[in-house]
Design a protein around this motif. Sequence first.
Motif, short mmCIF file in Angstrom:
data_model
loop_
_atom_site.label_atom_id
_atom_site.label_comp_id
_atom_site.label_asym_id
_atom_site.label_seq_id
_atom_site.Cartn_x
_atom_site.Cartn_y
_atom_site.Cartn_z
N SER A 262 0.93 -1.18 0.06
CA SER A 262 -0.08 -0.23 0.26
C SER A 262 0.83 1.24 -0.04
O SER A 262 2.08 1.37 0.54
CB SER A 262 -0.81 0.07 1.03
N CYS A 263 0.36 2.34 -0.56
CA CYS A 263 1.37 3.62 -0.68
C CYS A 263 0.34 4.85 -0.80
O CYS A 263 -0.95 4.37 -1.32
CB CYS A 263 2.38 3.61 -1.86
N LYS A 264 0.64 5.84 -0.58
CA LYS A 264 -0.34 7.02 -0.85
C LYS A 264 -0.13 7.68 -2.30
O LYS A 264 0.99 7.69 -2.65
CB LYS A 264 -0.06 7.95 0.34
N PRO A 265 -1.05 8.22 -2.93
CA PRO A 265 -0.81 8.57 -4.03
C PRO A 265 0.19 9.80 -4.12
O PRO A 265 0.90 10.10 -5.05
CB PRO A 265 -2.30 9.14 -4.83
N GLN A 266 0.16 10.80 -3.06
CA GLN A 266 1.26 11.74 -3.08
C GLN A 266 2.61 11.33 -2.86
O GLN A 266 3.51 12.17 -2.98
CB GLN A 266 0.78 12.70 -2.03
N ASP A 267 2.89 10.09 -2.57
CA ASP A 267 4.07 9.54 -2.06
C ASP A 267 5.10 9.12 -3.64
O ASP A 267 5.91 8.75 -3.54
CB ASP A 267 4.21 8.48 -1.36
N ILE A 268 3.92 8.88 -4.74
CA ILE A 268 4.71 8.48 -5.90
C ILE A 268 4.59 9.37 -7.04
O ILE A 268 3.83 10.39 -7.01
CB ILE A 268 3.91 7.25 -6.21
N SER A 269 5.45 9.37 -7.89
CA SER A 269 5.83 10.18 -9.11
C SER A 269 5.76 9.44 -10.59
O SER A 269 6.58 8.44 -10.41
CB SER A 269 6.84 11.27 -8.93
N ALA A 270 5.09 10.01 -11.35
CA ALA A 270 4.95 8.87 -12.58
C ALA A 270 6.12 9.23 -13.32
O ALA A 270 7.08 9.95 -13.54
CB ALA A 270 3.98 9.48 -13.58
N ILE A 271 6.53 7.76 -13.92
CA ILE A 271 7.88 7.69 -14.73
C ILE A 271 7.34 7.49 -16.26
O ILE A 271 8.02 7.94 -17.06
CB ILE A 271 8.79 6.56 -13.99
#
Length: 416
Positions: free
Chosen positions: A398-407
């Motif tokens: 599980s992760c929060k949307p604000q913790d990931i950046s699109a590559i």
Amino acid sequence: MQNYVFVIDANKQPLNPIAPKKARRLLDKGKAAVFRMYPFTIILKTAIEYPIVSPCQVKIDPGSQMTGFALVQNGHVIWGMELEHRGGLIKKKLESRRAVRRGRRNRNTRYRKPRFLNRRRPQGWLPPSLEHRILTTQTWVKRLIKFCPINEIWVERVKFDTQKMQNPEISGVEYQQGELAGYEVREYLLEKWGRECTYCGKQNTPLQIEHIHPSSKGGTNRVSNLCLACEKCNIRKGDKSIEDFLKKKPDLLKKIKSLAKQPLKDAAVVNATCNKLVKVLRTLKPVVTGTGAQTKYNRTKLRLPKQHWIDAACVGGIETLILKISQPLLVTCKGQGGRQKAALNKYGYPTRHNPLKPIKGWTTGDLAKHQKLGIGKVTPRSKGSFGFTPLGTKGYKSCKPQDISAIHRKDGYIYG
């Protein structure tokens, strides 16, 4: 040796591709960032006003099931790719949809008036399974133009002579012999029988054209009666029938008989799409065409192995060619999966509806970078946290949307 890395400046202007080692230095020093994973592209954090670029040529070897791409700069092959098409999958899905609709119409339901059979196909129409090959090739050429200073497109334009392939002995008034007579027959047989001896499976050895049913016993010269054999097997078989020669190998006999009857499907696909592909690519950049004989001559002269991306690099008139890479990018077409809005059961009724819109800007299969977990695939959810599967592992976290950046956004392709 890996593919060269594409570079764009802060204004997204394409610059000369660079070696992976140099790209790593720029990333480590913070002078550039990853812009796209496939094809791997970095973006500089500064703009270059008057860049000095050396133009590249994108070379294409179109095929029925696989298309090869190569980027050539000053006689050096700096990038390669092999694109696997999904024409067979498209045809299978359309046939499945047609069967469901036919069954639904024939069911004892309300009366439906028949449609008028006056629907005409537009000029230049191609079946979806063939149109797909042209559109995906066009898509990748557009991408490469965005990231690399390309000035020309070189395409192998082969016209398989199916009449000559069916009957190599045809001549005179019956047929005006062309330049590639005989070449196409041998090339077709090499592709059909996998470039190996039909009887013993030996590779990397001189192969001879052999009659499955001996010509001395009434065997014809049609391509359905021809195969490839090494000299040893050809002498051993002599004028024996295929049943006598392979009586101790019934499985191989069955395989050869079924493969020999296969139609000239691949040749027909290339014939149907070659002209339209060149016409579409001419709207993007100037196009230079080459023949299949020219490609094979160049590859043989330079003693290069037989691969789709190397064939692409050998398209057209070339004197020298230096391979700066050894491993191309492998791409498989899978589609976006959004054309069918609902999955159907065996009766033709919808069982579930597929969401076509992204969830919070994300779709399943997007590649992203997590602050702690690294790079992985995203599984978005409309409520709560997202699922995140790091590359090379099974199961998601599980992760929060604000913790990931699109590559890399999901684009209908699988990369290897």
